[in-house]
Motif scaffolding. Structure first.
Motif, PDB file in Angstrom:
ATOM      1  N   MET A   1       0.846  -1.158   0.000  1.00 61.68           N
ATOM      2  CA  MET A   1       0.000   0.000   0.000  1.00 61.68           C
ATOM      3  C   MET A   1       0.906   1.240   0.000  1.00 61.68           C
ATOM      4  N   THR A   2       0.929   1.951  -1.118  1.00 65.38           N
ATOM      5  CA  THR A   2       1.733   3.158  -1.229  1.00 65.38           C
ATOM      6  C   THR A   2       0.828   4.379  -1.254  1.00 65.38           C
ATOM      7  N   ALA A   3       1.380   5.485  -0.855  1.00 70.46           N
ATOM      8  CA  ALA A   3       0.624   6.728  -0.809  1.00 70.46           C
ATOM      9  C   ALA A   3       1.355   7.795  -1.610  1.00 70.46           C
ATOM     10  N   ARG A   4       0.606   8.793  -2.005  1.00 65.90           N
ATOM     11  CA  ARG A   4       1.150   9.925  -2.752  1.00 65.90           C
ATOM     12  C   ARG A   4       0.904  11.176  -1.923  1.00 65.90           C
ATOM     13  N   ILE A   5       1.955  11.959  -1.720  1.00 68.97           N
ATOM     14  CA  ILE A   5       1.855  13.213  -0.986  1.00 68.97           C
ATOM     15  C   ILE A   5       2.071  14.329  -1.998  1.00 68.97           C
ATOM     16  N   TYR A   6       1.093  15.239  -2.094  1.00 64.78           N
ATOM     17  CA  TYR A   6       1.186  16.300  -3.082  1.00 64.78           C
ATOM     18  C   TYR A   6       0.437  17.530  -2.603  1.00 64.78           C
ATOM     19  N   GLN A   7       0.699  18.636  -3.276  1.00 65.15           N
ATOM     20  CA  GLN A   7      -0.028  19.880  -3.025  1.00 65.15           C
ATOM     21  C   GLN A   7      -0.931  20.086  -4.237  1.00 65.15           C
ATOM     22  N   PRO A   8      -2.250  20.180  -4.048  1.00 64.95           N
ATOM     23  CA  PRO A   8      -3.151  20.225  -5.199  1.00 64.95           C
ATOM     24  C   PRO A   8      -2.985  21.501  -6.021  1.00 64.95           C
ATOM     25  N   ALA A   9      -3.269  21.388  -7.309  1.00 61.48           N
ATOM     26  CA  ALA A   9      -3.224  22.539  -8.201  1.00 61.48           C
ATOM     27  C   ALA A   9      -4.500  23.348  -8.039  1.00 61.48           C
ATOM     28  N   ARG A  10      -4.473  24.560  -8.510  1.00 62.56           N
ATOM     29  CA  ARG A  10      -5.655  25.403  -8.407  1.00 62.56           C
ATOM     30  C   ARG A  10      -6.711  24.922  -9.385  1.00 62.56           C
ATOM     31  N   ASN A  22      -2.648  23.502   1.457  1.00 58.97           N
ATOM     32  CA  ASN A  22      -2.448  22.283   2.240  1.00 58.97           C
ATOM     33  C   ASN A  22      -1.826  21.183   1.389  1.00 58.97           C
ATOM     34  N   TRP A  23      -1.282  20.192   2.074  1.00 59.71           N
ATOM     35  CA  TRP A  23      -0.717  19.012   1.420  1.00 59.71           C
ATOM     36  C   TRP A  23      -1.676  17.852   1.633  1.00 59.71           C
ATOM     37  N   ILE A  24      -1.776  16.976   0.644  1.00 59.61           N
ATOM     38  CA  ILE A  24      -2.730  15.860   0.681  1.00 59.61           C
ATOM     39  C   ILE A  24      -1.975  14.539   0.588  1.00 59.61           C
ATOM     40  N   LEU A  25      -2.401  13.592   1.412  1.00 57.53           N
ATOM     41  CA  LEU A  25      -1.887  12.225   1.344  1.00 57.53           C
ATOM     42  C   LEU A  25      -3.045  11.348   0.892  1.00 57.53           C
ATOM     43  N   GLU A  26      -2.879  10.683  -0.242  1.00 56.88           N
ATOM     44  CA  GLU A  26      -3.908   9.750  -0.704  1.00 56.88           C
ATOM     45  C   GLU A  26      -3.233   8.478  -1.195  1.00 56.88           C
ATOM     46  N   TYR A  27      -3.940   7.378  -1.025  1.00 54.54           N
ATOM     47  CA  TYR A  27      -3.389   6.065  -1.378  1.00 54.54           C
ATOM     48  C   TYR A  27      -3.519   5.810  -2.871  1.00 54.54           C
ATOM     49  N   ALA A  28      -2.536   5.120  -3.407  1.00 61.07           N
ATOM     50  CA  ALA A  28      -2.591   4.705  -4.806  1.00 61.07           C
ATOM     51  C   ALA A  28      -3.549   3.518  -4.917  1.00 61.07           C
ATOM     52  N   PHE A  55      -3.011  17.875   5.336  1.00 56.95           N
ATOM     53  CA  PHE A  55      -2.020  18.306   6.325  1.00 56.95           C
ATOM     54  C   PHE A  55      -1.630  19.756   6.061  1.00 56.95           C
ATOM     55  N   GLU A  56      -1.191  20.434   7.120  1.00 54.91           N
ATOM     56  CA  GLU A  56      -0.778  21.832   7.016  1.00 54.91           C
ATOM     57  C   GLU A  56       0.523  21.991   6.234  1.00 54.91           C
ATOM     58  N   SER A  57       1.424  21.003   6.340  1.00 60.03           N
ATOM     59  CA  SER A  57       2.718  21.123   5.679  1.00 60.03           C
ATOM     60  C   SER A  57       3.145  19.770   5.118  1.00 60.03           C
ATOM     61  N   LYS A  58       4.140  19.822   4.258  1.00 58.53           N
ATOM     62  CA  LYS A  58       4.682  18.600   3.673  1.00 58.53           C
ATOM     63  C   LYS A  58       5.361  17.752   4.745  1.00 58.53           C
ATOM     64  N   ASP A  59       6.043  18.406   5.680  1.00 57.10           N
ATOM     65  CA  ASP A  59       6.734  17.673   6.743  1.00 57.10           C
ATOM     66  C   ASP A  59       5.750  16.922   7.635  1.00 57.10           C
ATOM     67  N   ALA A  60       4.593  17.508   7.886  1.00 58.88           N
ATOM     68  CA  ALA A  60       3.580  16.831   8.712  1.00 58.88           C
ATOM     69  C   ALA A  60       3.043  15.599   7.997  1.00 58.88           C
ATOM     70  N   ALA A  61       2.848  15.689   6.687  1.00 62.71           N
ATOM     71  CA  ALA A  61       2.359  14.535   5.924  1.00 62.71           C
ATOM     72  C   ALA A  61       3.408  13.427   5.890  1.00 62.71           C
ATOM     73  N   ILE A  62       4.653  13.795   5.718  1.00 60.33           N
ATOM     74  CA  ILE A  62       5.734  12.796   5.699  1.00 60.33           C
ATOM     75  C   ILE A  62       5.877  12.146   7.067  1.00 60.33           C
ATOM     76  N   ALA A  63       5.804  12.937   8.136  1.00 59.45           N
ATOM     77  CA  ALA A  63       5.905  12.393   9.495  1.00 59.45           C
ATOM     78  C   ALA A  63       4.767  11.415   9.779  1.00 59.45           C
ATOM     79  N   TYR A  64       3.556  11.737   9.326  1.00 65.99           N
ATOM     80  CA  TYR A  64       2.419  10.834   9.522  1.00 65.99           C
ATOM     81  C   TYR A  64       2.641   9.511   8.784  1.00 65.99           C
ATOM     82  N   ALA A  65       3.075   9.601   7.528  1.00 65.92           N
ATOM     83  CA  ALA A  65       3.297   8.383   6.748  1.00 65.92           C
ATOM     84  C   ALA A  65       4.395   7.522   7.359  1.00 65.92           C
TER      85      ALA A  65
END
Length: 103
Positions: A1-10, A22-28, A55-65
């Protein structure tokens, strides 16, 4: 189970930057989607593909994962090139225009 962390486009229909900070973590997806032959609905047995964490930041999303043991990949956002005209919107209605301007 892999996830993708990204910042959405407008949103392509709007010029604003809402919901892009915000940064988003979603599963592939682990299995492909299938079309129901009777109703024509698209379905999948993969329930993790419905999860989208914000998540508020990229670091928070990475720390959660990392804390949950989730394999992830980070996609860096492309910087937006600003289109700033010298006259701005008022240039459309300038009275000192040298050339003919029509629609």
């Amino acid at each position: 189970m892999t996830a993708r962390i990204y910042q959405p486009a407008r949103n392509a229909m709007q010029s604003g930057q809402a919901k892009t900070k915000n940064w988003i973590l979603e599963y592939a997806p682990e299995e492909p989607r299938a079309v129901d032959p009777l109703m024509g609905w698209t379905s999948s047995g993969d329930m993790d593909s419905q999860i989208k964490l914000t998540f508020e930041s990229k670091d928070a999303a990475i720390a959660y994962a990392q804390s949950k043991g989730i394999a992830f990949s980070v996609q860096e956002p492309k910087p937006r090139k600003h289109n700033v005209r010298a006259g701005g919107y008022g240039e459309n209605f300038a009275t000192n225009r040298r050339g003919v301007w029509t629609h």
